[in-house]
Design an enzyme around this catalytic site. Structure first.
Site, mmCIF file in Angstrom:
data_model
loop_
_atom_site.group_PDB
_atom_site.id
_atom_site.type_symbol
_atom_site.label_atom_id
_atom_site.label_comp_id
_atom_site.label_asym_id
_atom_site.label_seq_id
_atom_site.Cartn_x
_atom_site.Cartn_y
_atom_site.Cartn_z
ATOM 1 N N TRP A 112 -2.707 -2.836 -1.637
ATOM 2 C CA TRP A 112 -2.310 -4.232 -1.781
ATOM 3 C C TRP A 112 -3.102 -4.945 -0.700
ATOM 4 C CZ3 TRP A 112 -0.027 -8.119 1.123
ATOM 5 C CH2 TRP A 112 0.507 -9.203 0.403
ATOM 6 N N GLU B 267 9.231 -14.535 -10.292
ATOM 7 C CA GLU B 267 8.402 -13.425 -9.850
ATOM 8 C C GLU B 267 7.885 -12.571 -11.001
ATOM 9 O OE1 GLU B 267 11.927 -10.663 -7.932
ATOM 10 O OE2 GLU B 267 9.903 -10.216 -7.287
ATOM 11 N N CYS C 6 0.842 -1.187 0.000
ATOM 12 C CA CYS C 6 0.000 0.000 0.000
ATOM 13 C C CYS C 6 0.887 1.251 0.000
ATOM 14 C CB CYS C 6 -0.931 0.106 1.194
ATOM 15 S SG CYS C 6 -2.039 -1.277 1.372
ATOM 16 N N ARG D 242 4.104 -0.253 -4.711
ATOM 17 C CA ARG D 242 3.841 -0.734 -3.349
ATOM 18 C C ARG D 242 2.551 -1.543 -3.246
ATOM 19 N NH1 ARG D 242 6.788 1.848 0.548
ATOM 20 N NH2 ARG D 242 5.238 1.261 2.081
ATOM 21 N N HIS E 64 19.337 -35.854 -5.162
ATOM 22 C CA HIS E 64 18.724 -36.370 -3.930
ATOM 23 C C HIS E 64 17.214 -36.212 -3.976
ATOM 24 C CE1 HIS E 64 22.592 -37.194 -2.172
ATOM 25 N NE2 HIS E 64 22.997 -36.017 -2.632
ATOM 26 N N LYS F 135 6.305 -3.998 -3.488
ATOM 27 C CA LYS F 135 7.730 -3.713 -3.343
ATOM 28 C C LYS F 135 8.189 -3.772 -1.893
ATOM 29 C CE LYS F 135 11.688 -2.104 -4.921
ATOM 30 N NZ LYS F 135 12.503 -3.133 -5.600
ATOM 31 N N ASN G 291 -1.771 2.543 5.564
ATOM 32 C CA ASN G 291 -0.882 1.471 5.124
ATOM 33 C C ASN G 291 -0.465 0.709 6.370
ATOM 34 O OD1 ASN G 291 1.235 -0.102 4.144
ATOM 35 N ND2 ASN G 291 2.692 1.582 4.206
ATOM 36 N N GLY G 292 -0.700 -0.608 6.373
ATOM 37 C CA GLY G 292 -0.330 -1.410 7.532
ATOM 38 C C GLY G 292 -1.444 -2.369 7.868
ATOM 39 N N LYS H 236 14.079 -14.257 -9.553
ATOM 40 C CA LYS H 236 13.789 -13.196 -10.522
ATOM 41 C C LYS H 236 12.866 -13.728 -11.609
ATOM 42 C CE LYS H 236 14.853 -10.487 -9.107
ATOM 43 N NZ LYS H 236 15.348 -9.746 -7.982
ATOM 44 N N GLU I 127 18.972 -16.466 -6.747
ATOM 45 C CA GLU I 127 18.499 -15.135 -7.143
ATOM 46 C C GLU I 127 17.940 -15.175 -8.575
ATOM 47 O OE1 GLU I 127 17.666 -12.560 -5.763
ATOM 48 O OE2 GLU I 127 17.725 -10.948 -7.233
#
Ligand code: F6R
Length: 609
Positions: free
Chosen positions: A76, A490, A2, A27, A506, A604, A102-103, A487, A483
């Site tokens: 969000w 996502e 948010c 965000r 394994h 983000k 936001n929160g 990437k 990484e």
């Protein structure tokens, strides 16, 4: 998660709010809304489901939002599905109070029940409507916005950056925060509020970082701060040095591509901020050689890509400085009862606001550990709360998928490792100088990898239909693999796994079938033969193998494609090997028609657990 904005000044508020929200869309982006106090003294609210474009259309095509004072939000979803009703701003019954938040209000159910007992009705499923009505309840009780907000904050549990407009206070916005970021910018006759600096960078560089439980009263061109008891506080603004253009796309199709290309510069800037006269120098951040000498163990914590930087650092620090290092996912560390014995905790975070990383930092402090942070956002919570902080010089990172922040965190991590090794005398002076030279050579080498982007683009177009991609490597190459895999998944939404190359057989090798794409990361002289053997095992089972490999390493000639990277010291190869993998993910995302900068379901800055 948010983004919130606010504006007061001579301009029409709505365009400024929408512009700010555009910069914060990274965000959260499932719905958005704005509230503006119109010249008749009423609050108008416009909300829309979907991306910000929908809100822009609703504002243009719908009611005119006139007025110079307003608040806005990009969401969000946490409580309640992403729809127009649940979108912010939320209002009280009389539409005389509007708020954006936001929160997460953790005890919202209990508070909602209390408010219902007092006759309140609810139209949405959100905790923010509860927050708004709680402020309304206390405002009606005490008749004073500051008092109402102060009481609100004493009653709620959780995290919040809350901005509230009251019809009765037409040229004022009230705000408070706890554990969710909020900044306030002041220019000549104008005042701005936002979750993050890029939203206001084009208007002002004079920024106040709002502290936890600090109440702000914004007026045109001025802001006053109060503690929770209502006592006024003195507070000085910080001057932001970030370039306003760094929050614009600058001709690139996506922020991610722009940020990938900014990597040589941000790596250089970060390096220059940590080296003086050719020596790694931490005096500015207050880390003395004596303190470094006393470090006998390190715990590194972070989330996502920041955690992956920690995995690289573990290999590099242990090898160079011979200090034991443990890397932990911050979200796990915070709920464990780890056995610690005076280690240094290093928290890595671009935003400096990631809830789990912040909680891990606080838990470590409670245990008496010394803490140190590698952070990009100036004045962010993690930066403020850690004992010492290295700021990376990545500038604003807008694309949700991190690239340049990751690269600048790596550089800060290398500098830390090399300095520690020097102080601990585990490397010779000659090798120390050689490592410094290698660090300075990295920006140019990154540029040269970027020049090969077309070959990666072509390869991506050949592999666009793949359903599964595996990444294999050992040591630092494993750290790069995790990484590269993150990437890819996502932003391209292609399933991907990263494995330490020796681990594949394994269990996971059963997933390899004809046509599966396997990427080998091969930069470590000593390990290359082993990884090549593991790649051959996948080839035998039908995999198509591509590799990112250092120049000069001998590879079999039956790999489908090899992307070469320049040679560097083996400790620093992650900085080069990650570039083709970032580009590969980027091009696949574009080819699949995805929203590269704002991948689905992601935000983000993850300020909730
Ligand atoms: C991946 C990505 C995330 C972040 C993670 C931590 O591309 O961006 O995995 O790395 O959410 O964020 P910060 O560094 O802000 O703590």
């Amino acid at each position: 998660m948010c983004g919130i904005v606010g504006y007061l000044g001579p301009k029409q508020a709505a365009p400024v709010l929408l512009d700010g929200l555009t910069k914060l869309e990274y965000r959260g982006y499932d719905s958005a809304g704005v509230a503006v106090l119109n010249p008749d003294g009423n609050i108008d609210v416009v909300k829309a489901k979907g991306k910000l474009e929908e809100l822009k259309k609703a504002v243009d095509g719908g009611r005119k939002l006139r007025g110079n004072c307003g608040i806005g939000h990009t969401r969000w979803a946490t409580h309640g599905e992403p729809n127009e009703v649940n979108a912010h701003p939320h209002i009280n019954d009389e539409q005389s109070i509007a708020a954006v938040h936001n929160g997460i209000i953790e005890n919202y159910a209990e508070l909602k029940a209390k408010l219902i007992r007092h006759g309140y009705k609810f139209y949405s499923e959100t905790d923010t409507e509860v927050a708004t009505k709680l402020v309304d309840y206390y405002y009606k009780k005490y008749g004073d916005p500051l008092e109402a907000i102060s009481k609100f904050s004493l009653r709620v549990r959780g995290s919040y950056a809350l901005a509230v407009m009251f019809e009765k206070y037409p040229q004022t916005i009230f705000a408070i925060r706890k554990d969710s970021p909020m900044i306030i910018g002041v220019a000549d006759g104008e005042t701005f509020l936002a979750s993050d600096v890029p939203a206001i960078l084009k208007y002002t560089r004079n920024v106040y970082y709002v502290e936890n439980l600090e109440i702000a009263r914004l007026e045109k061109g001025a802001v006053s701060f109060y503690n929770i008891d209502g006592d006024e506080k003195d507070k000085a603004p910080v001057e932001i040095t970030w370039d306003a253009a760094s929050a614009e796309k600058d001709g690139y199709e996506h922020f991610m591509l722009k940020e990938i290309h900014e990597q040589p510069k941000v790596v250089k800037d970060t390096l220059n901020s940590l080296l003086h006269g050719g020596e790694i120098d931490f005096t500015e951040i207050g880390l003395t050689d004596g303190e470094l000498e006393n470090i006998n163990g390190i715990i590194i914590a972070g989330c996502g890509s920041a955690y992956h930087v920690g995995v690289v650092m573990q290999y590099v620090i242990e090898d160079l400085a011979r200090v034991p290092v443990r890397v932990e996912l911050a979200s796990e560390l915070r709920y464990r009862n780890p056995v610690t014995s005076g280690e240094l905790l290093i928290v890595i975070s671009q935003s400096g606001e990631t809830a789990d990383s912040l909680a891990a930092l606080r838990a470590a402090k409670e245990r008496g550990l010394k803490t140190f942070a590698i952070v990009n956002v100036l004045g962010s919570s993690i930066a403020r709360e850690a004992d010492k902080v290295i700021y990376t010089k990545a500038g604003p990172e807008i694309s949700v998928a991190t690239t340049k922040a990751y690269s600048s965190q790596l550089i800060a991590g290398y500098a830390f490792a090399v300095k520690l090794a020097k102080v601990k005398k585990t490397i010779t002076d000659a090798y120390y100088s050689q490592l410094i030279n290698e660090l300075f050579a990295l920006p140019e080498k990154i540029s040269s990898v970027l020049e090969n982007r077309e070959s990666i683009q072509k390869f991506a177009s050949r592999t666009v239909d793949k359903e599964d991609v595996f990444f294999l490597g050992r040591g630092v190459d494993y750290a790069v693999s995790i990484e590269g895999s993150l990437k890819l998944k996502e932003i391209s939404y292609i399933h991907s796994e990263a494995y330490a190359a020796g681990e594949l057989k394994h269990g996971t090798i059963s997933l390899i079938e004809k046509g599966t794409l396997v990427f080998g990361v091969l930069t470590q002289d000593m390990l290359v033969e082993k990884t090549v053997s593991n790649l051959a095992e996948t080839q035998t089972r039908g995999a198509v193998v591509a590799a990112v490999a250092s120049e000069g390493l001998k590879l079999p000639d039956d790999f489908d494609r090899v992307f070469r990277i320049p040679e560097t010291d083996g400790h620093f190869t992650a900085s080069l090997a990650v570039i083709p993998l970032q580009l590969f993910a980027y091009y696949l995302s574009v080819l699949r028609g995805n929203d590269v900068d704002k991948p689905r379901n992601l935000a983000k800055s993850v300020t909730v657990e």
